[in-house]
Write an enzyme that holds these catalytic residues in place. Structure first.
Site, PDB file in Angstrom:
ATOM      1  N   ARG A  25      20.095  80.861  28.789  1.00 25.58           N
ATOM      2  CA  ARG A  25      19.001  80.867  27.829  1.00 25.58           C
ATOM      3  C   ARG A  25      17.826  80.247  28.564  1.00 25.58           C
ATOM      4  O   ARG A  25      17.370  80.819  29.549  1.00 25.58           O
ATOM      5  CB  ARG A  25      19.370  80.128  26.520  1.00 25.58           C
ATOM      6  CG  ARG A  25      18.423  80.519  25.372  1.00 25.58           C
ATOM      7  CD  ARG A  25      18.821  79.912  24.029  1.00 25.58           C
ATOM      8  NE  ARG A  25      18.487  78.507  23.939  1.00 25.58           N
ATOM      9  CZ  ARG A  25      18.713  77.761  22.856  1.00 25.58           C
ATOM     10  NH1 ARG A  25      19.280  78.292  21.780  1.00 25.58           N
ATOM     11  NH2 ARG A  25      18.391  76.493  22.837  1.00 25.58           N
ATOM     12  N   LYS A  36      16.709  70.893  12.834  1.00 17.97           N
ATOM     13  CA  LYS A  36      16.254  72.273  12.586  1.00 17.97           C
ATOM     14  C   LYS A  36      17.081  72.992  11.522  1.00 17.97           C
ATOM     15  O   LYS A  36      16.553  73.839  10.809  1.00 17.97           O
ATOM     16  CB  LYS A  36      16.223  73.075  13.889  1.00 17.97           C
ATOM     17  CG  LYS A  36      17.579  73.424  14.455  1.00 17.97           C
ATOM     18  CD  LYS A  36      17.454  74.177  15.765  1.00 17.97           C
ATOM     19  CE  LYS A  36      18.811  74.564  16.275  1.00 17.97           C
ATOM     20  NZ  LYS A  36      18.918  74.551  17.743  1.00 17.97           N
TER      21      LYS A  36
HETATM   22  C1  LIG Z   1      19.746  73.738  18.297  1.00 21.33           C
HETATM   23  C2  LIG Z   1      19.614  72.989  19.538  1.00 21.33           C
HETATM   24  C3  LIG Z   1      20.331  71.795  19.709  1.00 21.33           C
HETATM   25  C4  LIG Z   1      21.305  71.270  18.685  1.00 21.33           C
HETATM   26  O1  LIG Z   1      22.416  72.105  18.589  1.00 21.33           O
HETATM   27  P1  LIG Z   1      23.675  71.716  17.658  1.00 21.33           P
HETATM   28  O2  LIG Z   1      24.691  72.719  18.024  1.00 21.33           O
HETATM   29  O3  LIG Z   1      23.180  71.860  16.259  1.00 21.33           O
HETATM   30  O4  LIG Z   1      24.054  70.340  17.968  1.00 21.33           O
HETATM   31  C5  LIG Z   1      20.132  71.093  20.886  1.00 21.33           C
HETATM   32  N1  LIG Z   1      19.293  71.527  21.835  1.00 21.33           N
HETATM   33  C6  LIG Z   1      18.591  72.672  21.707  1.00 21.33           C
HETATM   34  C7  LIG Z   1      17.669  73.075  22.811  1.00 21.33           C
HETATM   35  C8  LIG Z   1      18.734  73.434  20.564  1.00 21.33           C
HETATM   36  O5  LIG Z   1      18.033  74.567  20.447  1.00 21.33           O
END
Ligand SMILES: *Cc1c(COP(=O)(O)O)cnc(C)c1O
Length: 353
Positions: free
Chosen positions: A128, A35
């Protein structure tokens, strides 16, 4: 053409291999999260080459971009009811916490003659997404397990986000409890137990990672080489994988204090200036609509960011040994936030190096 976001594929590959190898030693698979790159195809290919078992993104549009890559794809933000169709078409699996959405996914999957996999999210205290109460978790799970086109693959948890809760062995006791509950009530063994993101990886390194976790969803650590939540840098990972090149469009000697009465800037803030006399300033063609300036680090250590507006970035080049000219390129290292914004900006060109 500029501004240009360059990403270092070789270094991202090495980071992926390092993280995947360490996780594999603890029987943990890594889902590579794209992302922060706006679902960049070349970076996704690089993550796969480095050994991630699946790709994940929070936006279904990014999964559309990655459609012809042959691997499991996860939608890691719970799907909107209005996008269940795209979700079953472009994601192999999605993270979910609402029965109504999973039922809609089932209907959409039936319409397209497919099966859709689901990881049910549980909340370990970060507040969350995910089921907090065990009762509502079990009540909804009983219904989800009846759905013919939905394959419940296991559970997931997310930490270090809204509540900034740092993962600990104690935090994960509840993750284990949810798994025990599923086994007891429904005889269900979780194939996937996805315990967290980059912020949990330190437990892989220090050996404290609980055995109730067999997957991590990792973005920042691989892409940026950093774990912001725990404020950790890893010596064995590259942290200069995203470089933003911008072009100089003006160079002038000017006072460091604006002349006249100071009001509010274009963003409604009153800026504060320090009088340092006449300084050599350069304007770069980049602005707040491209990325977040406070998240850029100049590669020229003597260059200093002093101000920015929607389309202008002003830097102080008085102390620089390089004799900058109009048309010259200034480069900045991106952190997670600036890489995220720059990646998703249509105004920024992108290329691998
Ligand atoms: C963004 C996200 C991740 C990855 O997070 P990082 O800190 O970039 O490793 C994993 N799981 C969810 C649900 C996320 O929203």
């Amino acid at each position: 053409m500029y501004p240009l976001l360059r990403f270092n594929k070789q270094q991202i590959l090495e980071n992926t291999q390092t993280v995947v190898r360490a996780a594999a030693e603890k029987n943990i698979g890594v889902t590579g999260i794209t992302k922060c790159t706006g679902g960049n195809y070349e970076i996704a290919e690089t993550l796969l080459a480095g050994g991630v078992t699946a790709l994940g993104d929070s936006r279904v549009q990014n999964l559309v971009t990655l459609a012809d890559l042959d691997c499991p794809k996860w939608l890691i933000r719970m799907p909107m009811l209005s996008e269940v169709e795209e979700t079953v078409l472009y994601a192999t699996l999605s993270l979910n916490s609402e029965l109504k959405t999973v039922q809609a996914l089932d209907t959409a999957a039936a319409r397209h003659h497919r099966k859709h996999e689901v990881l049910v999210m549980v909340d370990l205290g970060d507040l969350r997404e995910g089921y907090f109460s065990e009762e509502s978790f079990c009540a909804d799970m009983a219904e989800m397990l009846k759905l013919k086109n939905i394959d419940i693959r296991g559970i997931g948890a997310n930490l270090s986000c809204t509540g900034a809760i740092v993962p600990t062995v104690e935090t994960y006791e509840r993750f284990d409890d949810f798994q025990t509950l599923l086994k007891k009530r429904f005889g269900l063994d979780c194939a996937i137990t996805s315990g967290g993101a980059s912020s949990t990886y330190f437990m892989v390194e220090d050996g404290t990672i609980p055995s109730c976790i067999n997957n991590l969803r990792i973005g920042e650590l691989i892409l940026i080489g950093n774990d912001t939540s725990n404020n950790m840098r890893y010596e064995n990972l590259h942290d200069d994988n995203f470089i933003l090149d911008v072009e100089i469009i003006e160079i002038k000697d000017k006072p460091s204090m604006p002349i006249g009465k100071i009001g509010c800037d274009a963003y409604g803030c009153t800026p504060v200036f320090e009088d340092r006399g006449i300084r050599k300033r350069a304007i770069c063609a980049l602005g707040k609509q491209d990325t977040t300036m406070e998240d850029l680090t100049p590669l020229d250590a003597n260059l200093e960011i002093i101000a920015s507006s929607s389309d202008h970035l002003i830097v102080d080049i008085t102390e620089c040994s390089r004799d900058y000219q109009i048309g010259d390129i200034v480069s900045f290292r991106c952190n997670y936030v600036s890489a995220l914004h720059a990646s998703t900006s249509e105004y920024i060109y992108k290329s691998a190096f």
